[in-house]
Every structure is written in structure tokens, then in C-alpha cells.
Enzyme design. Structure first.
Site, PDB file in Angstrom:
ATOM      1  N   GLU A  98       0.835  -1.198   0.000  1.00  0.00           N
ATOM      2  CA  GLU A  98       0.000   0.000   0.000  1.00  0.00           C
ATOM      3  C   GLU A  98       0.870   1.248   0.000  1.00  0.00           C
ATOM      4  O   GLU A  98       1.994   1.217   0.514  1.00  0.00           O
ATOM      5  CB  GLU A  98      -0.901  -0.024   1.241  1.00  0.00           C
ATOM      6  CG  GLU A  98      -1.786   1.184   1.437  1.00  0.00           C
ATOM      7  CD  GLU A  98      -2.841   1.381   0.375  1.00  0.00           C
ATOM      8  OE1 GLU A  98      -2.474   1.598  -0.808  1.00  0.00           O
ATOM      9  OE2 GLU A  98      -4.030   1.348   0.708  1.00  0.00           O
ATOM     10  N   ASP A  99       0.348   2.324  -0.566  1.00  0.00           N
ATOM     11  CA  ASP A  99       1.125   3.561  -0.626  1.00  0.00           C
ATOM     12  C   ASP A  99       1.181   4.284   0.713  1.00  0.00           C
ATOM     13  O   ASP A  99       2.238   4.744   1.128  1.00  0.00           O
ATOM     14  CB  ASP A  99       0.600   4.494  -1.727  1.00  0.00           C
ATOM     15  CG  ASP A  99      -0.865   4.856  -1.591  1.00  0.00           C
ATOM     16  OD1 ASP A  99      -1.565   4.306  -0.718  1.00  0.00           O
ATOM     17  OD2 ASP A  99      -1.336   5.705  -2.375  1.00  0.00           O
ATOM     18  N   ASP A 102      -3.359   5.965   6.544  1.00  0.00           N
ATOM     19  CA  ASP A 102      -3.830   7.196   7.154  1.00  0.00           C
ATOM     20  C   ASP A 102      -4.680   6.817   8.371  1.00  0.00           C
ATOM     21  O   ASP A 102      -4.140   6.442   9.403  1.00  0.00           O
ATOM     22  CB  ASP A 102      -4.627   7.977   6.100  1.00  0.00           C
ATOM     23  CG  ASP A 102      -4.789   9.444   6.426  1.00  0.00           C
ATOM     24  OD1 ASP A 102      -5.003   9.769   7.605  1.00  0.00           O
ATOM     25  OD2 ASP A 102      -4.735  10.282   5.508  1.00  0.00           O
ATOM     26  N   PHE A 151      -0.345  16.805   3.332  1.00  0.00           N
ATOM     27  CA  PHE A 151      -0.967  16.302   2.103  1.00  0.00           C
ATOM     28  C   PHE A 151       0.160  16.057   1.112  1.00  0.00           C
ATOM     29  O   PHE A 151       0.756  16.998   0.609  1.00  0.00           O
ATOM     30  CB  PHE A 151      -1.972  17.321   1.552  1.00  0.00           C
ATOM     31  CG  PHE A 151      -2.940  16.710   0.583  1.00  0.00           C
ATOM     32  CD1 PHE A 151      -2.506  16.063  -0.573  1.00  0.00           C
ATOM     33  CD2 PHE A 151      -4.299  16.765   0.825  1.00  0.00           C
ATOM     34  CE1 PHE A 151      -3.385  15.492  -1.459  1.00  0.00           C
ATOM     35  CE2 PHE A 151      -5.205  16.194  -0.064  1.00  0.00           C
ATOM     36  CZ  PHE A 151      -4.745  15.566  -1.196  1.00  0.00           C
ATOM     37  N   VAL A 152       0.458  14.791   0.854  1.00  0.00           N
ATOM     38  CA  VAL A 152       1.601  14.443   0.010  1.00  0.00           C
ATOM     39  C   VAL A 152       1.157  13.875  -1.337  1.00  0.00           C
ATOM     40  O   VAL A 152       0.112  13.228  -1.440  1.00  0.00           O
ATOM     41  CB  VAL A 152       2.548  13.452   0.723  1.00  0.00           C
ATOM     42  CG1 VAL A 152       3.246  14.132   1.890  1.00  0.00           C
ATOM     43  CG2 VAL A 152       1.815  12.204   1.192  1.00  0.00           C
TER      44      VAL A 152
END
Length: 179
Positions: A98-99, A102, A151-152
Site C-alpha cells: 500500500e502507498d 492514514d 498532504f503528500v
């Protein structure tokens, strides 16, 4: 650097080095096994590609597209499977790539689902971990970077389907996503 980025958080070199380190750790763990490596679309695709190139154990590849978000930026509270696996996980060791983690909702529910489907084991390998935002009890077995609550974008991560192709992880300027 892209004009919409405030700054670069992780450079190409940092990404390349750490992804290789984590992949080699995972590879040692799976020697003598044939895991199913599941990439979570779309955000993980670049990380997934770089990650699997460093594995020497025999692997099978598959993909899922899952979300807990509807059209907005707030979780719907339900796991939505947009693209399911092509292969069965029954009796398999599964590596979910997974990237970013959160709130943890999507991965916590996905891990439960894969185990319910009969996976022998399920581990999570993530590029980025935003522990500060965690609402669900999920800890990746392998993590490349812990990051602050920013926020990337880049290296597969997007905003409104843009910026995925940036070769680094950048912090998106607030005015871009607060329009």
C-alpha cells in the site's frame, strides 16, 4: 520541483534506498515460500513495481482497488471493492503493498477480509505511515517512512488524479486542495 509543491519531503534517492532495504527484509522473511503480492491500486503502483524488483523469492502478483471514500474526502465507513483479486488467497501467504496508511480503516478491513477468505497469513508493507491520523488498530509489518500529517503527492500518490508521476514525494501547497 513541481510548482504546486511546497517542498520535497522525500527525494528520489531516499525512496530508492529505503524501498530496497525494506524489500530485502521482506525477501529474507519469505525465502522458501511463494507469497502472493497484492498491490492496492492506484497509489501503490510505482512503489509496488520498485518493491517487487528486489524480491528474489518466487512471487505471484495480483491487484485490488479498494476504498472507504465516496466522492468526498471523508470516509464513508464502508469498504468498497472496485477491483477484486483474480487469484484465490486460500492457504496463501499474502503481502499487501500500500502507498499510505492514514486512518487505517481500509487496511484494517482489507486484512480482515483476506483472512476471512482463508489466507494463511497477511502482512502489510507500506511506503508511508501517518500514525498521527490513525483511528483503527492497524500497524504495518513493514514501513518505509513515518511522515507528519501533510498532504503528500508523487511516486504514485495523487490529488484529483494528478501528480502520481512525480519521482519524489512532495507536500502539496494548501491553496491547491483548498480551492
Amino acid at each position: 520541483m513541481h510548482k504546486d509543491c511546497e517542498r520535497i519531503m522525500l527525494t528520489e534517492e531516499q525512496l530508492r534506498t529505503r524501498v530496497k532495504e525494506v524489500a530485502l527484509e521482506v525477501d529474507r522473511h519469505y525465502q522458501g515460500k511463494r507469497p502472493l503480492v497484492v498491490g492496492i491500486l492506484k497509489g501503490s503502483i510505482i512503489f509496488y513495481s520498485d518493491f517487487i524488483r528486489h524480491l528474489s523469492c518466487p512471487v505471484e502478483l495480483d491487484f485490488m482497488a479498494v476504498s472507504s471514500y465516496g466522492s468526498g474526502a471523508v470516509s464513508s465507513g464502508k469498504l468498497k471493492i472496485k477491483k477484486d483479486l483474480d487469484k484465490s488467497v486460500e492457504g496463501r501467504d499474502v503481502i499487501v503493498v500500500e502507498d499510505i496508511i492514514d486512518s487505517g480503516f481500509t487496511l484494517a478491513n482489507l486484512k480482515t477480509l483476506l483472512l476471512e477468505r482463508g489466507a494463511k497469513s497477511v502482512i502489510i508493507v507500506t511506503l508511508l505511515n501517518k500514525q498521527e491520523r490513525r483511528e483503527y488498530d492497524i500497524v504495518p509489518e513493514y514501513n518505509c517512512f513515518d511522515i507528519e500529517n501533510e498532504f503528500v503527492v508523487g511516486y504514485g500518490l495523487d490529488y484529483n488524479e494528478q501528480y502520481r508521476n512525480l519521482p519524489y514525494i512532495g507536500i502539496l501547497k494548501r491553496e491547491v486542495y483548498e480551492k
